[in-house]
Design a protein around this motif. Structure first.
Motif, PDB file in Angstrom:
ATOM      1  N   ASN A 124      53.685   5.091  83.386  1.00 34.60           N
ATOM      2  CA  ASN A 124      55.451   3.674  82.860  1.00 34.60           C
ATOM      3  C   ASN A 124      56.170   4.092  81.161  1.00 34.60           C
ATOM      4  O   ASN A 124      55.490   3.515  80.319  1.00 34.60           O
ATOM      5  CB  ASN A 124      55.036   2.162  82.598  1.00 34.60           C
ATOM      6  N   SER A 127      58.184   2.440  79.997  1.00 30.14           N
ATOM      7  CA  SER A 127      58.638   1.805  79.282  1.00 30.14           C
ATOM      8  C   SER A 127      56.933   1.096  78.285  1.00 30.14           C
ATOM      9  O   SER A 127      57.210   1.025  77.219  1.00 30.14           O
ATOM     10  CB  SER A 127      59.411   0.310  80.112  1.00 30.14           C
ATOM     11  N   ASP A 128      56.014   1.137  79.465  1.00 31.34           N
ATOM     12  CA  ASP A 128      55.202   0.230  77.823  1.00 31.34           C
ATOM     13  C   ASP A 128      54.815   1.923  76.684  1.00 31.34           C
ATOM     14  O   ASP A 128      54.509   1.984  75.716  1.00 31.34           O
ATOM     15  CB  ASP A 128      53.995   0.651  78.803  1.00 31.34           C
ATOM     16  N   PHE A 180      56.212   4.141  75.105  1.00 28.31           N
ATOM     17  CA  PHE A 180      57.323   4.200  74.108  1.00 28.31           C
ATOM     18  C   PHE A 180      56.842   5.230  73.208  1.00 28.31           C
ATOM     19  O   PHE A 180      55.734   6.082  72.470  1.00 28.31           O
ATOM     20  CB  PHE A 180      58.023   3.133  73.709  1.00 28.31           C
ATOM     21  N   VAL A 214      59.888  11.791  80.941  1.00 27.52           N
ATOM     22  CA  VAL A 214      60.354  10.630  81.525  1.00 27.52           C
ATOM     23  C   VAL A 214      61.225  11.585  83.064  1.00 27.52           C
ATOM     24  O   VAL A 214      61.516  10.236  83.988  1.00 27.52           O
ATOM     25  CB  VAL A 214      61.686   9.921  80.837  1.00 27.52           C
ATOM     26  N   SER A 243      57.580   9.305  85.926  1.00 27.45           N
ATOM     27  CA  SER A 243      57.656   8.081  85.328  1.00 27.45           C
ATOM     28  C   SER A 243      57.039   7.456  86.535  1.00 27.45           C
ATOM     29  O   SER A 243      56.925   7.888  87.983  1.00 27.45           O
ATOM     30  CB  SER A 243      59.230   7.720  85.410  1.00 27.45           C
TER      31      SER A 243
END
Length: 367
Positions: free
Chosen positions: A188, A190-191, A193, A345, A349
């Motif tokens: 993830n 987004s988590d 970062f 990324v 992902s």
């Protein structure tokens, strides 16, 4: 024989499926995760639900977001928690787990899911006298060969269903009725970062012999580089014999088991992550989580981890070689953080992984 599921922007969301997602039974599936397999299960369930699928999650009691009507038992070490390992069972606990998986399979047959995604290591997820019916099932192989499980798969033949593996190295260990789809795990992004980096190295994960954190300590000592360790004691004897004597409370410290938010902050604020598998690591999720934070990785080139990082902006070392690892750490310290993050990324992902699995689910459904 293996096949590689497609990746990239061509994958698109399709109408939702009714999915039974089965986790291993040993530990509750919740943060902080007991290991990479538990993290995979929890994050994949979230991603599949985000993609619009109806997912019933079957996992150990105390898990987050699982189906309460049938919970797997976990392993109860009673009055002897110091004897706990990630592979063994006290008297009677393996039999209790087996009964739970038989009951679970019978429930899955009755409910008629579009697809069952099996991530357990239980032989009872496959047809047996107690539950002989076929299921539309995909089993992900997260480990090197387990003889007991391989024997059950061979006996089941076509009725065993379809198989995926987290790397080509892992897939090559197993023999299945049809080609194994290779679908690497996802992060993830987004988590996990980007962080600012820092002056210390970090090692995080389960503190067990096959993960080799004592070798990370030895390599960082050669460089004079501070090292922070974070994670659960997965083997108490190993910790007392190999880790505790190497800690000094200053440059080499164990921080214990952190919350996932705390772990992400820690990894993002370190200069390099050291990954030291002493077995044929099927995937090595910690490396990819670290890279999502922009923190470069120095790792032993072993198993699926070596395969998947071969062309990544990472530094690989000869397995079990502390001097080689120290050299890899030195190289990794000079890799640009933005390049590390960009690679993860683009290649690993979580949503990419969820959509590859959805494509595989649909292939199984039409057969």
């Amino acid at each position: 024989m293996t096949i590689t599921m497609p990746s990239g922007p061509a994958l698109r969301r399709t109408p939702g499926l009714k999915i039974a997602f089965v986790a291993p039974a040993r530990y509750p599936i919740r943060e902080p995760y007991a290991g990479g397999l538990e993290a995979f299960c929890h994050t994949m369930v979230k991603a599949l639900r985000q993609e619009g699928h109806e997912v019933d999650f079957f996992a150990a009691k105390g898990s987050d977001g699982n189906c309460p009507e049938l919970e797997l038992p976990g392993v109860n070490w009673g009055a002897n928690p110091e004897l706990a390992t990630d592979t063994g069972y006290p008297d009677g606990e393996r039999e209790r787990e087996d009964r739970a998986f038989i009951a679970l399979r019978q429930l899955l047959v009755r409910r008629g899911y579009d697809i069952v995604h099996n991530n357990s290591l239980s032989p009872w997820m496959f047809p047996s006298e107690d539950s002989p019916e076929e299921l539309p099932m995909v089993t992900t192989l997260h480990t090197p060969l387990i003889d007991e499980l391989q024997d059950v798969i061979a006996r089941a033949g076509d009725a065993a269903g379809a198989f995926a593996a987290v790397s080509h190295v892992t897939a090559a260990d197993w023999s299945t009725p049809h080609p194994i789809a290779v679908i690497p795990n996802g992060v993830n992004v987004s988590d996990w970062f980007p962080g600012p980096g820092g002056a210390s190295a970090v090692w995080f994960g389960r503190l067990v012999p096959e993960k080799g954190p004592h070798l990370a300590i030895d390599a960082c000592r050669l460089l004079g580089l501070p090292l922070l360790l974070a994670g659960r004691k997965g083997d108490h004897r190993y910790f007392q014999e190999e880790i505790a004597p190497r800690l000094n409370g200053e440059s080499i410290r164990w921080l214990g088991e952190l919350s996932h938010a705390g772990l992400r902050a820690l990894v993002g604020s370190c200069a390099v992550t050291v990954v030291t598998p002493r077995w044929e690591e099927p995937f090595g999720l910690v490396a990819f989580e670290s890279m999502a934070c922009g923190t470069p990785v120095a790792a032993f080139a072993r198993g699926g981890l070596g395969e998947l990082l071969a062309h990544a902006p990472a530094a690989l070392a000869a397995p079990d070689d502390v001097v080689s690892l120290a050299q890899a750490i030195h190289i990794a310290l000079h890799i640009k953080r933005a390049k590390v993050r960009e690679w993860v990324v683009g290649n690993h992902s979580l949503i990419q992984t969820a959509r590859r699995y959805t494509d595989l689910y649909r292939e199984v459904m039409v057969k």
